[in-house]
Write a protein that holds these residues in place. Structure first.
Motif, short mmCIF file in Angstrom:
data_model
loop_
_atom_site.label_atom_id
_atom_site.label_comp_id
_atom_site.label_asym_id
_atom_site.label_seq_id
_atom_site.Cartn_x
_atom_site.Cartn_y
_atom_site.Cartn_z
N ALA A 7 0.82 -1.02 0.07
CA ALA A 7 -0.05 0.08 0.09
C ALA A 7 0.91 1.39 0.08
O ALA A 7 0.74 2.23 -0.63
CB ALA A 7 -0.91 -0.06 1.26
N ALA A 8 1.91 1.23 0.80
CA ALA A 8 2.86 2.42 0.76
C ALA A 8 3.38 2.54 -0.59
O ALA A 8 3.77 3.80 -1.00
CB ALA A 8 3.98 2.28 1.84
N ASP A 9 3.82 1.48 -1.19
CA ASP A 9 4.55 1.62 -2.69
C ASP A 9 3.47 2.02 -3.60
O ASP A 9 3.83 2.79 -4.29
CB ASP A 9 5.14 0.27 -3.07
N THR A 31 7.92 5.52 6.10
CA THR A 31 8.14 5.06 7.33
C THR A 31 6.74 4.40 7.88
O THR A 31 5.63 4.67 7.17
CB THR A 31 8.54 5.80 8.11
N GLN A 32 6.94 3.50 8.84
CA GLN A 32 5.67 2.88 9.33
C GLN A 32 5.97 3.08 10.79
O GLN A 32 7.01 2.72 11.51
CB GLN A 32 5.49 1.37 8.86
N SER A 33 4.67 3.29 11.45
CA SER A 33 4.55 3.27 13.10
C SER A 33 3.23 2.86 13.23
O SER A 33 2.25 3.46 12.79
CB SER A 33 5.21 4.74 13.44
N ASN A 34 3.13 2.14 14.28
CA ASN A 34 1.83 1.71 14.98
C ASN A 34 0.76 1.49 13.94
O ASN A 34 -0.27 1.66 14.07
CB ASN A 34 1.18 3.11 15.83
N GLY A 35 1.27 0.45 12.89
CA GLY A 35 0.37 0.05 11.72
C GLY A 35 0.05 1.04 10.91
O GLY A 35 -1.09 0.81 10.15
N ARG A 36 0.60 2.22 10.82
CA ARG A 36 0.12 3.12 9.91
C ARG A 36 1.51 3.42 9.05
O ARG A 36 2.40 3.57 9.38
CB ARG A 36 -0.09 4.31 10.35
N ASP A 37 1.11 3.81 7.67
CA ASP A 37 2.27 4.26 6.77
C ASP A 37 2.29 5.57 6.72
O ASP A 37 1.29 6.45 6.75
CB ASP A 37 1.84 3.80 5.46
N TYR A 38 3.50 6.12 7.13
CA TYR A 38 3.73 7.70 6.80
C TYR A 38 4.72 7.75 5.60
O TYR A 38 5.52 7.37 5.27
CB TYR A 38 4.50 8.09 8.12
N LEU A 39 4.07 8.70 4.76
CA LEU A 39 4.57 9.09 3.34
C LEU A 39 4.79 10.57 3.53
O LEU A 39 4.07 11.41 3.79
CB LEU A 39 3.69 8.74 2.43
N SER A 40 6.31 10.89 3.63
CA SER A 40 6.85 12.32 3.59
C SER A 40 7.26 12.88 2.14
O SER A 40 8.07 11.84 1.57
CB SER A 40 7.65 12.54 4.39
N ILE A 41 6.93 13.91 1.84
CA ILE A 41 7.43 14.41 0.48
C ILE A 41 8.31 15.80 0.93
O ILE A 41 7.82 16.49 1.91
CB ILE A 41 6.17 15.03 -0.17
N LEU A 67 -7.49 7.01 -1.70
CA LEU A 67 -8.37 6.50 -2.84
C LEU A 67 -7.49 5.73 -3.76
O LEU A 67 -8.28 4.63 -4.16
CB LEU A 67 -9.33 7.58 -3.45
N ALA A 68 -6.55 6.09 -4.29
CA ALA A 68 -5.59 5.40 -5.15
C ALA A 68 -5.12 4.17 -4.47
O ALA A 68 -5.40 3.18 -5.51
CB ALA A 68 -4.50 6.39 -5.60
N VAL A 69 -4.94 4.18 -3.40
CA VAL A 69 -4.69 2.78 -2.82
C VAL A 69 -5.66 1.94 -2.63
O VAL A 69 -5.54 0.62 -3.13
CB VAL A 69 -3.81 3.01 -1.36
N HIS A 70 -6.99 2.57 -2.23
CA HIS A 70 -8.13 1.64 -1.99
C HIS A 70 -8.49 1.12 -3.40
O HIS A 70 -9.05 -0.20 -3.47
CB HIS A 70 -9.35 2.55 -1.62
N SER A 77 -7.04 2.46 3.18
CA SER A 77 -5.56 2.86 3.71
C SER A 77 -5.71 3.90 4.89
O SER A 77 -6.70 4.86 5.13
CB SER A 77 -4.74 3.36 2.65
N ARG A 78 -4.70 3.84 5.79
CA ARG A 78 -4.57 4.59 7.07
C ARG A 78 -3.35 5.46 6.67
O ARG A 78 -2.69 5.89 7.68
CB ARG A 78 -4.44 3.89 8.28
N LEU A 79 -3.03 5.76 5.72
CA LEU A 79 -1.95 6.64 5.23
C LEU A 79 -1.72 7.86 5.80
O LEU A 79 -3.03 8.70 5.79
CB LEU A 79 -1.61 6.65 3.68
#
Length: 84
Positions: A7-9, A31-41, A67-70, A77-79
């Motif tokens: 999902a992160a990819d 990165t991932q923490s507590n079951g969530r993906d974190y995406l930083s730009i 929505l794109a991940v879904h 996604s919990r991104l």
């Protein structure tokens, strides 16, 4: 590769595509923490992402990315997206 990593990819590919279309430079960090993906730009020049860093833009971009991940995975996604 875990399901979350997939999902992160997918999210990273989506964001990279949008950055290319908008002709904006930015590096992505996942990165991932507590079951969530974190995406930083992150941009090397502060002004490169100034428009995307506004709260309403970040919120909209985060929802579009979710929505794109879904669409690709069928799962919600919990991104969390950060634009700095």
């Amino acid at each position: 590769m875990t399901e979350s990593r997939d999902a992160a990819d997918i999210a990273a590919d989506y964001i990279e595509g949008l950055l290319d279309i908008a002709d904006l430079d930015g590096d992505l960090e996942i990165t991932q923490s507590n079951g969530r993906d974190y995406l930083s730009i992150v941009a090397t020049n502060e002004g490169d992402l100034a428009t995307l860093a506004k709260p309403d833009a970040v919120s909209a971009l985060q929802e579009l990315t979710r929505l794109a991940v879904h669409t690709k995975t069928g799962d919600f996604s919990r991104l969390i997206l950060d634009v700095a």
